[in-house]
Design an enzyme around this catalytic site. Structure first.
Site, short mmCIF file in Angstrom:
data_model
loop_
_atom_site.label_atom_id
_atom_site.label_comp_id
_atom_site.label_asym_id
_atom_site.label_seq_id
_atom_site.Cartn_x
_atom_site.Cartn_y
_atom_site.Cartn_z
N SER A 150 0.87 -1.19 0.00
CA SER A 150 0.00 0.00 0.00
C SER A 150 0.89 1.22 0.00
CB SER A 150 -0.87 0.01 1.25
OG SER A 150 -1.47 1.28 1.40
N TYR B 101 -1.97 -0.88 10.31
CA TYR B 101 -2.07 -1.19 8.88
C TYR B 101 -0.84 -0.65 8.14
CZ TYR B 101 -4.26 -1.56 4.22
OH TYR B 101 -4.54 -1.86 2.90
P1 NAD Z 1 -11.66 -6.22 0.24
O1 NAD Z 1 -12.03 -6.15 1.69
O2 NAD Z 1 -12.68 -5.91 -0.79
O3 NAD Z 1 -11.03 -7.65 -0.09
C1 NAD Z 1 -10.26 -8.37 0.81
C2 NAD Z 1 -10.72 -9.83 0.72
O4 NAD Z 1 -9.88 -10.59 1.57
C3 NAD Z 1 -12.16 -10.04 1.21
O5 NAD Z 1 -12.93 -10.71 0.21
C4 NAD Z 1 -12.01 -10.89 2.47
O6 NAD Z 1 -13.05 -11.84 2.65
C5 NAD Z 1 -10.69 -11.58 2.20
N1 NAD Z 1 -10.06 -12.01 3.45
C6 NAD Z 1 -10.04 -11.36 4.65
N2 NAD Z 1 -9.41 -12.11 5.56
C7 NAD Z 1 -9.01 -13.25 4.93
C8 NAD Z 1 -8.33 -14.41 5.35
N3 NAD Z 1 -7.92 -14.57 6.62
N4 NAD Z 1 -8.11 -15.38 4.44
C9 NAD Z 1 -8.53 -15.25 3.17
N5 NAD Z 1 -9.18 -14.18 2.70
C10 NAD Z 1 -9.43 -13.19 3.59
O7 NAD Z 1 -10.40 -5.26 0.12
P2 NAD Z 1 -9.68 -4.66 -1.16
O8 NAD Z 1 -9.81 -3.20 -1.08
O9 NAD Z 1 -10.06 -5.37 -2.39
O10 NAD Z 1 -8.16 -5.01 -0.77
C11 NAD Z 1 -7.38 -6.01 -1.40
C12 NAD Z 1 -5.93 -5.81 -1.00
O11 NAD Z 1 -5.49 -4.52 -1.40
C13 NAD Z 1 -5.70 -5.87 0.52
O12 NAD Z 1 -4.45 -6.46 0.78
C14 NAD Z 1 -5.68 -4.41 0.91
O13 NAD Z 1 -4.98 -4.22 2.11
C15 NAD Z 1 -4.96 -3.82 -0.29
N6 NAD Z 1 -5.13 -2.38 -0.50
C16 NAD Z 1 -6.37 -1.82 -0.68
C17 NAD Z 1 -6.48 -0.45 -0.92
C18 NAD Z 1 -7.81 0.22 -1.13
O14 NAD Z 1 -7.85 1.45 -1.29
N7 NAD Z 1 -8.91 -0.52 -1.15
C19 NAD Z 1 -5.33 0.34 -0.98
C20 NAD Z 1 -4.08 -0.27 -0.79
C21 NAD Z 1 -3.99 -1.63 -0.57
#
Ligand code: NAD
Length: 275
Positions: free
Chosen positions: A159, A172
């Site tokens: 991130s 985080y």
């Molecule tokens: P999201 O919450 O839509 O997706 C995350 C998924 O991970 C969910 O479907 C959840 O059920 C699954 N999950 C949670 N715990 C789990 C576990 N123990 N085992 C297996 N699956 C599990 O989030 P997103 O926004 O799509 O994020 C995806 C990735 O991108 C994450 O690593 C997040 O930290 C990172 N990220 C997101 C953003 C943003 O702006 N959304 C920015 C930077 C990084």
């Protein structure tokens, strides 16, 4: 490319988009998520579009659960060529209420109000485990398949808060910094066995995870939401599709001499000092 791609957290917003894009390139996708229905739904959507996928429940924090998923993937598609460690996220218990500590905050007894001193150990551990251990365990389970094969790689999801921490979310930010650091460590460690390891560092994408932090009920931006836009030189949030081309590049032979990099996809957020 026609590879077996395992994507964790692929029931979520960003990684379902990546899974679908990789399927469109002719890859076989193992859609893994803690939520079985979410994984199956994404897999079904890929299949409905003419792609190949299998949706499986798997907890990235439990090796046994990952081994079980691996057995099914092995028998349906064969061994893993590409792993995307997408599962991750934050937790309110690892988050402070305000960006800066002021003395008056120490006297605030409002329920739910959290200063740094109220951060919950379990909440902080949850966030570190989900992001760091949740990257390490799937790598242990799936990277063995890649040893000695050509064209294998791992993509982690860091991130932009890994470069400079964001206010309010120390757990985080620290956990994603660990993911970036681990990406470099793994890239070096796996360099002699032909596995490249890279990461993308998304900026701000409006997803379910952060919607209430960034937007009000009426859809307008919260103060923090507006602050982010003001700090993003391109002046907007990212769309999940913005992550596709960099992901395809890092997972493809086109980047065959690239390993250990963390590429920001953030509209310039991490490059901007604000002045
Ligand atoms: P999201 O919450 O839509 O997706 C995350 C998924 O991970 C969910 O479907 C959840 O059920 C699954 N999950 C949670 N715990 C789990 C576990 N123990 N085992 C297996 N699956 C599990 O989030 P997103 O926004 O799509 O994020 C995806 C990735 O991108 C994450 O690593 C997040 O930290 C990172 N990220 C997101 C953003 C943003 O702006 N959304 C920015 C930077 C990084």
């Amino acid at each position: 490319m026609s590879k077996v791609v395992v994507v964790t957290g692929a029931g979520g917003v960003l990684c379902s988009t990546l899974a679908k894009a990789l399927a469109k390139q002719g890859n076989k996708i193992a859609v893994l998520d803690l939520k079985k229905e979410a994984a199956e739904q994404v897999a079904n959507e890929i299949i409905a579009e003419g792609g190949e996928a299998i949706g499986l429940a798997a907890n990235v924090l439990e090796k046994e659960s990952l081994e079980l998923a691996k057995k099914e993937i092995d028998s349906k598609f064969g061994g893993c060529d590409i792993l995307i460690n997408g599962a991750g996220g934050n937790h309110p218990l690892g988050t402070t209420t305000n960006p800066f500590l002021v003395k008056e905050d120490l006297l605030n007894k409002t329920e739910g109000f959290k200063t740094f001193f109220d951060l919950d150990n379990e909440g902080v551990k949850f966030v570190f485990d989900l992001n760091f251990i949740g990257t390490l365990l799937p790598t242990q389970v799936f990277a063995k398949d890649m040893i000695g094969k050509k064209g294998c790689s791992i993509l982690n999801i860091s991130s932009m808060n890994a470069f400079t921490p964001l206010t309010k979310i120390p757990a985080y930010s620290g956990a994603k910094a660990a993911v970036s650091n681990f990406t470099q460590w793994l890239a070096v460690h796996f360099s002699k066995v032909g596995i490249r390891v890279n990461a993308i560092a998304p900026g701000f994408f409006l997803t379910e995870q952060n919607r209430t932090l960034l937007t009000n009920q009426d859809g307008s931006l919260t103060q923090r939401g507006q602050q982010i836009i003001d700090q993003t030189p391109m002046g907007c949030y990212g769309k999940p599709e913005d992550l596709i081309s960099t992901t395809l590049y890092l997972c493809d032979e086109a980047s065959s001499f690239v390993t250990g990099v963390v590429i920001p996809i953030d509209g310039g957020f991490s490059a901007y000092s604000g002045v």
